[in-house]
Scaffold this motif. Structure first.
Motif, PDB file in Angstrom:
ATOM      1  N   ASP A  27     -18.682  13.771  28.211  1.00  0.00           N
ATOM      2  CA  ASP A  27     -18.652  15.122  28.744  1.00  0.00           C
ATOM      3  C   ASP A  27     -19.824  15.408  29.684  1.00  0.00           C
ATOM      4  O   ASP A  27     -19.817  16.379  30.402  1.00  0.00           O
ATOM      5  CB  ASP A  27     -18.701  16.141  27.602  1.00  0.00           C
ATOM      6  N   TYR A  30     -21.530  16.116  34.972  1.00  0.00           N
ATOM      7  CA  TYR A  30     -20.955  17.210  35.732  1.00  0.00           C
ATOM      8  C   TYR A  30     -21.094  16.902  37.222  1.00  0.00           C
ATOM      9  O   TYR A  30     -22.104  16.387  37.675  1.00  0.00           O
ATOM     10  CB  TYR A  30     -21.674  18.518  35.424  1.00  0.00           C
ATOM     11  N   LYS A  31     -20.077  17.257  37.953  1.00  0.00           N
ATOM     12  CA  LYS A  31     -20.104  17.014  39.393  1.00  0.00           C
ATOM     13  C   LYS A  31     -21.085  17.973  40.062  1.00  0.00           C
ATOM     14  O   LYS A  31     -21.056  19.171  39.820  1.00  0.00           O
ATOM     15  CB  LYS A  31     -18.704  17.225  39.972  1.00  0.00           C
ATOM     16  N   THR A  33     -21.485  19.586  43.140  1.00  0.00           N
ATOM     17  CA  THR A  33     -20.675  19.823  44.328  1.00  0.00           C
ATOM     18  C   THR A  33     -21.503  19.843  45.606  1.00  0.00           C
ATOM     19  O   THR A  33     -21.136  19.243  46.609  1.00  0.00           O
ATOM     20  CB  THR A  33     -19.931  21.167  44.191  1.00  0.00           C
ATOM     21  N   ARG A 164     -11.156  27.426  33.576  1.00  0.00           N
ATOM     22  CA  ARG A 164     -12.542  26.969  33.728  1.00  0.00           C
ATOM     23  C   ARG A 164     -12.777  26.483  35.161  1.00  0.00           C
ATOM     24  O   ARG A 164     -13.244  25.373  35.401  1.00  0.00           O
ATOM     25  CB  ARG A 164     -12.850  25.876  32.710  1.00  0.00           C
ATOM     26  N   SER A 165     -12.463  27.379  36.088  1.00  0.00           N
ATOM     27  CA  SER A 165     -12.456  27.005  37.504  1.00  0.00           C
ATOM     28  C   SER A 165     -13.829  27.055  38.162  1.00  0.00           C
ATOM     29  O   SER A 165     -13.977  26.648  39.314  1.00  0.00           O
ATOM     30  CB  SER A 165     -11.504  27.932  38.272  1.00  0.00           C
ATOM     31  N   ARG A 240     -17.944  22.348  28.956  1.00  0.00           N
ATOM     32  CA  ARG A 240     -16.656  22.226  29.645  1.00  0.00           C
ATOM     33  C   ARG A 240     -16.631  22.890  31.015  1.00  0.00           C
ATOM     34  O   ARG A 240     -15.586  23.045  31.608  1.00  0.00           O
ATOM     35  CB  ARG A 240     -15.505  22.760  28.784  1.00  0.00           C
ATOM     36  N   SER A 241     -17.801  23.286  31.521  1.00  0.00           N
ATOM     37  CA  SER A 241     -17.835  23.732  32.911  1.00  0.00           C
ATOM     38  C   SER A 241     -17.470  22.561  33.810  1.00  0.00           C
ATOM     39  O   SER A 241     -17.827  21.411  33.520  1.00  0.00           O
ATOM     40  CB  SER A 241     -19.224  24.257  33.270  1.00  0.00           C
ATOM     41  N   PRO A 242     -16.772  22.810  34.908  1.00  0.00           N
ATOM     42  CA  PRO A 242     -16.288  21.719  35.749  1.00  0.00           C
ATOM     43  C   PRO A 242     -17.338  21.113  36.665  1.00  0.00           C
ATOM     44  O   PRO A 242     -17.088  20.093  37.314  1.00  0.00           O
ATOM     45  CB  PRO A 242     -15.188  22.396  36.582  1.00  0.00           C
ATOM     46  N   ALA A 243     -18.501  21.742  36.756  1.00  0.00           N
ATOM     47  CA  ALA A 243     -19.548  21.274  37.666  1.00  0.00           C
ATOM     48  C   ALA A 243     -20.888  21.778  37.157  1.00  0.00           C
ATOM     49  O   ALA A 243     -20.951  22.598  36.234  1.00  0.00           O
ATOM     50  CB  ALA A 243     -19.291  21.783  39.092  1.00  0.00           C
TER      51      ALA A 243
END
Length: 252
Positions: A27, A30-31, A33, A164-165, A240-243
């Motif tokens: 997990d 994280y990306k 960005t 979770r966008s 669980r944040s996408p980044a």
């Protein structure tokens, strides 16, 4: 070979620990960005009242806008409370946002009378959906002020129902008086941004900034000790944040 009960439990414990570490590592990446694409981001800093984002995140906001990222300060209410009327609080928030090069936005609730129900969940989610943020910073859910807790619940629900966008972080204000049991995952060095943060906080002249800025600056100095810098602001990244875009500002 016969195993004793102790050896058996030790073997199970070791295996369980290994599985847990593996899952955490899966997990963990994280990306980032900004680092990967170079594009500018939109950040929303949500707070119960005008002044909450500035006191909790003013240095981070200043650093983000100085890098060209867009920042919106989303206030749950306009802060009106006798004897201070709404126009005064709104003018102060506008001045603070100008100092931080951010944009003010209001969720339309009433100071001290926060409502968390289906209708307000949906209305708040629409605000975030229309803004399309890359990251949102909101208040910590264990807080003594009900307006702070309310905006956290509204923000978390919007994040969860959006798939979770966006990356979700929590920040602290007035530890001990407001925020309780805060254990950071991230530290942002705000040493050079402190003058802008101070000016933004003092823009809220009706809210006794001499008292509250000292309290919050003590928190920044303490977080700076933890992070190995003069002053820092601390955050908790929601699992669980996408980044993890705040990585670009982290002290470690």
């Amino acid at each position: 070979m016969n195993r004793t009960r102790r050896n058996f439990l030790a073997a199970i414990g070791t295996s369980a620990f290994a599985i847990t570490i593996k899952n955490l590592q899966a997990d963990a990446p994280y990306k980032n960005t900004t680092a990967e694409t170079g594009r500018k981001l939109k950040a929303i800093v949500a707070g119960g009242h005008p002044g909450d984002p500035e006191y909790g995140c003013g240095g981070t906001i200043s650093r983000l806008t100085s890098l060209g990222h867009e920042v919106v300060l989303l206030y749950l209410n306009n802060g009106a409370w006798p004897p201070t009327p709404a126009p005064t609080r709104i003018a102060e928030a506008s001045k603070a946002c100008g100092i931080l090069k951010a944009r003010p936005l209001y969720a339309g609730q009433e100071n001290g009378h926060a409502i968390v129900d289906n209708a307000h969940y949906e209305a708040y989610a629409k605000i975030l959906g229309d803004e399309k943020p890359d990251l949102v910073l909101t208040q910590w859910p264990i807080d003594n002020h009900r307006d702070h807790r309310a905006i956290t619940m509204l923000t978390y629900d919007a994040w969860n129902n959006s798939g979770r966008s966006f990356a979700l972080y929590y920040y602290e204000v007035s530890d001990g008086e407001d925020t309780l049991q805060f254990s950071p995952t991230h530290y942002v060095d705000i040493t050079t941004a402190e003058p802008a943060k101070r000016a933004a906080c003092y823009a809220h002249a009706s809210q006794t900034p001499d008292r509250y800025y000292k309290l919050q600056d003590d928190v920044a100095l303490f977080r700076g000790v933890e992070a190995g810098v003069k002053r820092a602001e601390a955050f908790v990244l929601q699992t669980r944040s996408p980044a993890d875009p705040l990585q670009m500002l982290m002290t470690r």
